[in-house]
Every structure is written in structure tokens, then in C-alpha cells.
Design a protein around this motif. Structure first.
Motif, mmCIF file in Angstrom:
data_model
loop_
_atom_site.group_PDB
_atom_site.id
_atom_site.type_symbol
_atom_site.label_atom_id
_atom_site.label_comp_id
_atom_site.label_asym_id
_atom_site.label_seq_id
_atom_site.Cartn_x
_atom_site.Cartn_y
_atom_site.Cartn_z
ATOM 1 N N SER A 190 -29.708 -24.876 26.336
ATOM 2 C CA SER A 190 -29.737 -25.273 24.926
ATOM 3 C C SER A 190 -28.763 -26.413 24.640
ATOM 4 C CB SER A 190 -29.431 -24.074 24.024
ATOM 5 O OG SER A 190 -30.530 -23.173 23.983
ATOM 6 N N LEU A 191 -27.600 -26.395 25.283
ATOM 7 C CA LEU A 191 -26.648 -27.493 25.093
ATOM 8 C C LEU A 191 -27.245 -28.812 25.574
ATOM 9 C CD1 LEU A 191 -23.270 -25.862 26.219
ATOM 10 C CD2 LEU A 191 -24.080 -26.273 23.886
ATOM 11 N N LEU A 192 -27.940 -28.777 26.709
ATOM 12 C CA LEU A 192 -28.576 -29.989 27.223
ATOM 13 C C LEU A 192 -29.685 -30.456 26.282
ATOM 14 C CD1 LEU A 192 -28.784 -28.974 30.987
ATOM 15 C CD2 LEU A 192 -27.390 -30.839 30.054
ATOM 16 N N ALA A 193 -30.442 -29.516 25.738
ATOM 17 C CA ALA A 193 -31.506 -29.877 24.802
ATOM 18 C C ALA A 193 -30.936 -30.547 23.559
ATOM 19 C CB ALA A 193 -32.310 -28.635 24.419
ATOM 20 N N GLU A 194 -29.796 -30.072 23.101
ATOM 21 C CA GLU A 194 -29.170 -30.684 21.920
ATOM 22 C C GLU A 194 -28.629 -32.069 22.231
ATOM 23 O OE1 GLU A 194 -27.864 -26.491 19.753
ATOM 24 O OE2 GLU A 194 -26.448 -27.532 21.077
ATOM 25 N N ALA A 195 -28.142 -32.267 23.459
ATOM 26 C CA ALA A 195 -27.583 -33.565 23.834
ATOM 27 C C ALA A 195 -28.665 -34.616 24.069
ATOM 28 C CB ALA A 195 -26.723 -33.421 25.090
ATOM 29 N N PHE A 196 -29.880 -34.168 24.433
ATOM 30 C CA PHE A 196 -30.988 -35.083 24.719
ATOM 31 C C PHE A 196 -32.181 -34.691 23.836
ATOM 32 C CE2 PHE A 196 -28.345 -35.195 28.491
ATOM 33 C CZ PHE A 196 -28.311 -36.551 28.822
ATOM 34 N N THR A 251 -36.527 -29.556 27.830
ATOM 35 C CA THR A 251 -35.531 -29.008 28.744
ATOM 36 C C THR A 251 -36.067 -27.696 29.304
ATOM 37 O OG1 THR A 251 -33.756 -30.027 27.471
ATOM 38 C CG2 THR A 251 -33.129 -28.309 29.012
ATOM 39 N N VAL A 252 -36.081 -27.598 30.625
ATOM 40 C CA VAL A 252 -36.710 -26.464 31.294
ATOM 41 C C VAL A 252 -35.650 -25.608 31.977
ATOM 42 C CG1 VAL A 252 -38.467 -25.739 32.959
ATOM 43 C CG2 VAL A 252 -38.722 -27.926 31.730
ATOM 44 N N ALA A 253 -35.563 -24.354 31.589
ATOM 45 C CA ALA A 253 -34.680 -23.393 32.243
ATOM 46 C C ALA A 253 -35.394 -22.863 33.482
ATOM 47 C CB ALA A 253 -34.343 -22.244 31.287
ATOM 48 N N VAL A 254 -34.776 -23.049 34.648
ATOM 49 C CA VAL A 254 -35.370 -22.625 35.912
ATOM 50 C C VAL A 254 -34.503 -21.528 36.511
ATOM 51 C CG1 VAL A 254 -36.113 -23.329 38.216
ATOM 52 C CG2 VAL A 254 -36.243 -24.959 36.302
ATOM 53 N N ASP A 255 -35.096 -20.362 36.773
ATOM 54 C CA ASP A 255 -34.306 -19.264 37.312
ATOM 55 C C ASP A 255 -35.224 -18.293 38.046
ATOM 56 O OD1 ASP A 255 -31.186 -18.436 36.529
ATOM 57 O OD2 ASP A 255 -32.397 -16.773 37.270
ATOM 58 N N GLY A 256 -34.605 -17.431 38.845
ATOM 59 C CA GLY A 256 -35.361 -16.428 39.566
ATOM 60 C C GLY A 256 -35.412 -15.092 38.866
ATOM 61 N N ALA A 307 -33.013 -16.987 27.677
ATOM 62 C CA ALA A 307 -32.965 -18.431 27.451
ATOM 63 C C ALA A 307 -33.948 -18.834 26.355
ATOM 64 C CB ALA A 307 -33.265 -19.176 28.749
ATOM 65 N N THR A 308 -35.144 -18.245 26.388
ATOM 66 C CA THR A 308 -36.148 -18.531 25.360
ATOM 67 C C THR A 308 -35.667 -18.084 23.990
ATOM 68 O OG1 THR A 308 -37.965 -18.359 26.936
ATOM 69 C CG2 THR A 308 -38.505 -18.041 24.612
ATOM 70 N N ALA A 309 -35.102 -16.882 23.922
ATOM 71 C CA ALA A 309 -34.613 -16.353 22.646
ATOM 72 C C ALA A 309 -33.483 -17.197 22.095
ATOM 73 C CB ALA A 309 -34.161 -14.905 22.826
ATOM 74 N N ARG A 310 -32.574 -17.613 22.959
ATOM 75 C CA ARG A 310 -31.439 -18.426 22.505
ATOM 76 C C ARG A 310 -31.933 -19.770 21.956
ATOM 77 N NH1 ARG A 310 -25.953 -19.146 23.070
ATOM 78 N NH2 ARG A 310 -25.836 -17.073 23.985
ATOM 79 N N ALA A 311 -32.853 -20.400 22.668
ATOM 80 C CA ALA A 311 -33.368 -21.683 22.204
ATOM 81 C C ALA A 311 -34.060 -21.536 20.851
ATOM 82 C CB ALA A 311 -34.336 -22.259 23.243
ATOM 83 N N GLY A 312 -34.827 -20.467 20.692
ATOM 84 C CA GLY A 312 -35.493 -20.238 19.419
ATOM 85 C C GLY A 312 -34.508 -20.045 18.285
ATOM 86 N N ALA A 313 -33.436 -19.298 18.548
ATOM 87 C CA ALA A 313 -32.431 -19.043 17.519
ATOM 88 C C ALA A 313 -31.702 -20.317 17.109
ATOM 89 C CB ALA A 313 -31.425 -18.005 18.017
ATOM 90 N N ARG A 314 -31.644 -21.297 17.999
ATOM 91 C CA ARG A 314 -30.967 -22.567 17.700
ATOM 92 C C ARG A 314 -31.942 -23.632 17.220
ATOM 93 N NH1 ARG A 314 -25.662 -22.448 20.313
ATOM 94 N NH2 ARG A 314 -25.530 -24.706 20.220
ATOM 95 N N GLY A 315 -33.178 -23.245 16.970
ATOM 96 C CA GLY A 315 -34.163 -24.194 16.479
ATOM 97 C C GLY A 315 -34.670 -25.155 17.527
ATOM 98 N N LEU A 316 -34.571 -24.754 18.790
ATOM 99 C CA LEU A 316 -34.947 -25.637 19.891
ATOM 100 C C LEU A 316 -36.199 -25.154 20.622
ATOM 101 C CD1 LEU A 316 -31.344 -25.984 21.388
ATOM 102 C CD2 LEU A 316 -32.551 -27.731 20.058
ATOM 103 N N GLY A 317 -36.835 -24.138 20.082
ATOM 104 C CA GLY A 317 -37.934 -23.496 20.787
ATOM 105 C C GLY A 317 -39.059 -24.424 21.186
ATOM 106 N N ALA A 318 -39.315 -25.455 20.384
ATOM 107 C CA ALA A 318 -40.416 -26.363 20.689
ATOM 108 C C ALA A 318 -40.100 -27.262 21.877
ATOM 109 C CB ALA A 318 -40.732 -27.225 19.463
ATOM 110 N N ARG A 319 -38.830 -27.393 22.225
ATOM 111 C CA ARG A 319 -38.450 -28.327 23.294
ATOM 112 C C ARG A 319 -37.851 -27.645 24.516
ATOM 113 N NH1 ARG A 319 -34.701 -31.533 22.974
ATOM 114 N NH2 ARG A 319 -33.573 -30.909 21.108
ATOM 115 N N VAL A 320 -37.672 -26.338 24.467
ATOM 116 C CA VAL A 320 -37.118 -25.610 25.606
ATOM 117 C C VAL A 320 -38.188 -24.695 26.175
ATOM 118 C CG1 VAL A 320 -35.443 -23.870 26.344
ATOM 119 C CG2 VAL A 320 -34.723 -25.730 24.834
ATOM 120 N N SER A 321 -38.429 -24.819 27.462
ATOM 121 C CA SER A 321 -39.385 -23.947 28.145
ATOM 122 C C SER A 321 -38.693 -23.314 29.343
ATOM 123 C CB SER A 321 -40.619 -24.742 28.594
ATOM 124 O OG SER A 321 -40.249 -25.787 29.477
#
Length: 327
Positions: free
Chosen positions: A101-107, A112-117, A125-139
Motif C-alpha cells: 500500500s505504501l508503494l501504491a501511494e508513492a506511485f 501494485t501487485v502483492a506477490v506471496d506464497g 493485503a487486499t483488505a488493507r488496500a481497500g481500507a486505504r482507498g487503494l483497492g482499484a490499484r492493488v492486486s
């Protein structure tokens, strides 16, 4: 994937490292008891699955404590990669997505894609991005790395927070990631820094210098972890040389400080207790009797000199970011 002698001191999974160290990202989840999780697998090296429902809140708080340092790091990346031109960012070993989310806000023009196993951490990560109003740009993207690196797609910026040291052949992994970068794209690795400090040299219990001795034990453990990583290649942690060997042009290294002096907040105190609890579980058998007794007192809530009550407790650490550009 999920932090020798440069990595172990600064790694953490919670701080940007997902199933990556805790540093973190910060140090607690990347300690032996946590099984040095893999951003690509989310497992102990012995194959035991980690309990993400237990670890996830800790990882989130760790990254939140360090968020100003990572905000500063993201702003620095914006001086190296033209912000309006960055359209896709990969956060490798994202964990619960605090840094995603910090990277999404900076750019703000980027996906911005969260990659994890770990699906559990990607859901956070999805919930946090949504709560910060970034849901449309974070996958999010579930991937086992480095095996599935080719599935991640192209990117203008790749951020790997304390995850590279979980790759057996770090040079080969970097070369694979470099292939994903668009021309002019930027690679940013968080590796190394300084050990986290919570206590003064003399704490009024046992022999002075406890944290330095714990660092030495953890360094030994980290070396064993690296040696046991599948495909491990014994090579120096010369990140500039490794980046150059991957066909990239090094573009600068900076270190970012997290400094929370005494008296600390309840959250920072809670993280310190978790950090030492995991150390006690992970390297306790390697401690001498005096240091073991000291650590037990530090973790005893009934002891007035424990971490739960000490007025001199602080949180001080530094994380180093290495960057390189694709020609």
C-alpha cells in the motif's frame, strides 16, 4: 522467501517481506522459532506450515512500526524512477501488504501487485488496500518463488523486501527477476542494515552485552538456514555485484532508520516481547545458563525489570535498500 553477514542483521519478514523475514520486514517472525518463512512457500525449512492466523497481526504491526522508513524509501525510489511513468509494481514477498500500500501511494499511476506464497497474507493485503482507498490499484498474486517467477508478468519497479536471502541461488533469482523489468525499470532490494536494538548495553540483569551475544547466535542460525535452503549457493552478500551480474546497472544504495526512543508505545513494547519470546524459543538451547536466566527474567511479566515494565526499552534499527536499473 521471506534476513551472511549482512542479511541476517537487518532482515525481517513483517517489514515488507511476506512469507519472506520477519524484520519486517521486523525481526520476530524471521527468527528461528518462526521458521524463517518463505515468501514463496510460507513454510518452515523443515516443511511445517506456519500459523498465519497467529503471525499475521505481528507482521502487520512490525511493518507499521517501520512504515515511516519505508515511506521514505518509496519516496526515494520516486526520484530514481519517473513516478508518472511507473505503471506496474511487483512487491515480492509482500506479507500482509503494508508496504504494498505504501508503494501504491508513492506511485499513483501504477498497479501494485502483492506477490506471496500465503493466501492468508494476500487476503490481508487486499483488505488493507481497500481500507486505504487503494483497492482499484492493488492486486494480489499467489506464487511459489523462484519456480513461478515467469508467471509474475512485466513490471516497471520490483520491490523485494528481505526476500532474496530466502532464494538458494540469489544471483540466478535476481537474473530471473531482471528479465521481468521493462527497459528503464528499477529493482529495489531490502537486504542488510543493522541489528534491531531494544535495550541498553547494561540492563541491570546478568552480564552486560546480551543483545550482541544473541546477534551472534542468530548469525550462526541464519548461516545454517541459508545452507539448508534448496539450491543454496555459497556467495558473498555483495548486492551491488549480484545486481550487476543479473545484467542491471546499480543506481544507488541508501539506509533508512527507524528510531523510537524510550518511553515506547504499547505496540512497540508488545513487538519487543514477541521478538524476545521467539529468540528464547529459537536459540534458547544455545544460550549459556546466565543468559538464559536473564532472558527468562526479561520475559516474566511479574519481574519489574522485564520487558513488560522497563522504562528504558526502545526500538532502533536500520534497513538498507539496494537499487539497480535495467538498461
Amino acid at each position: 522467501m521471506s534476513q551472511h553477514r549482512g542479511s541476517h542483521q537487518g532482515h525481517s519478514h513483517g517489514e515488507g517481506h511476506g512469507t519472506q523475514h520477519t524484520d519486517a520486514h521486523t525481526d520476530a517472525a524471521d527468527r528461528p522459532a518462526a521458521g524463517h518463512r518463505h515468501g514463496h512457500g510460507g513454510h518452515h525449512h523443515d516443511g511445517a506450515h506456519l500459523d498465519w492466523s497467529e503471525l499475521a497481526p505481528l507482521l502487520e504491526r512490525q511493518a507499521e512500526v517501520a512504515s515511516q522508513a519505508y515511506t521514505d524509501a518509496a519516496a526515494w525510489l520516486g526520484t530514481l524512477a519517473p513516478v508518472p511513468g511507473v505503471r506496474r509494481i511487483l512487491d515480492i514477498g509482500s506479507g500482509p501488504g503494508v508496504i504494498t500500500s505504501l508503494l501504491a501511494e508513492a506511485f499513483p499511476a501504477a498497479e501494485t501487485v502483492a506477490v506471496d506464497g500465503s493466501p492468508e497474507l494476500l487476503a490481508l493485503a487486499t483488505a488493507r488496500a481497500g481500507a486505504r482507498g487503494l483497492g482499484a490499484r492493488v492486486s494480489t498474486l499467489h506464487a511459489e518463488l523462484p519456480e513461478e517467477v515467469a508467471s509474475l508478468g512485466r513490471a516497471d519497479v520490483i520491490w523485494a523486501g528481505n526476500s532474496m536471502h530466502h532464494m538458494g541461488d540469489q544471483g540466478a533469482a535476481l537474473a530471473a527477476f531482471a528479465e521481468l523489468l521493462n527497459p528503464g525499470g528499477l529493482m529495489a532490494l531490502v537486504e542488510g542494515g543493522l541489528p534491531t536494538r531494544h535495550l541498553p548495553w547494561h540492563i541491570g540483569i546478568g552480564r552486560p552485552g546480551l543483545e550482541a551475544r544473541l546477534d551472534a547466535l542468530h548469525a550462526d542460525w541464519f548461516g545454517e538456514m541459508r545452507a539448508d535452503t534448496p539450491g543454496a549457493k555459497d556467495e558473498p552478500d555483495d548486492w551491488r555485484a549480484l545486481l550487476a551480474g543479473a545484467g542491471l546497472t546499480p543506481s544507488g544504495t541508501r539506509t533508512f532508520l527507524t528510531d523510537m526512543p524510550a518511553p515506547v508505545s504499547p505496540v512497540v513494547r508488545e513487538l519487543a516481547v514477541a521478538h524476545y519470546t521467539r529468540l528464547r524459543e529459537g536459540v534458547g538451547a544455545r544460550l549459556d545458563a546466565d543468559d538464559k536466566a536473564t532472558l527468562d527474567r526479561l520475559l516474566d511479566p511479574a519481574d519489574e525489570l522485564s520487558l513488560h515494565h522497563r522504562p528504558d526499552l526502545f526500538h532502533l534499527t536500520a534497513r538498507t535498500v539496494h537499487t539497480a536499473r535495467k538498461g
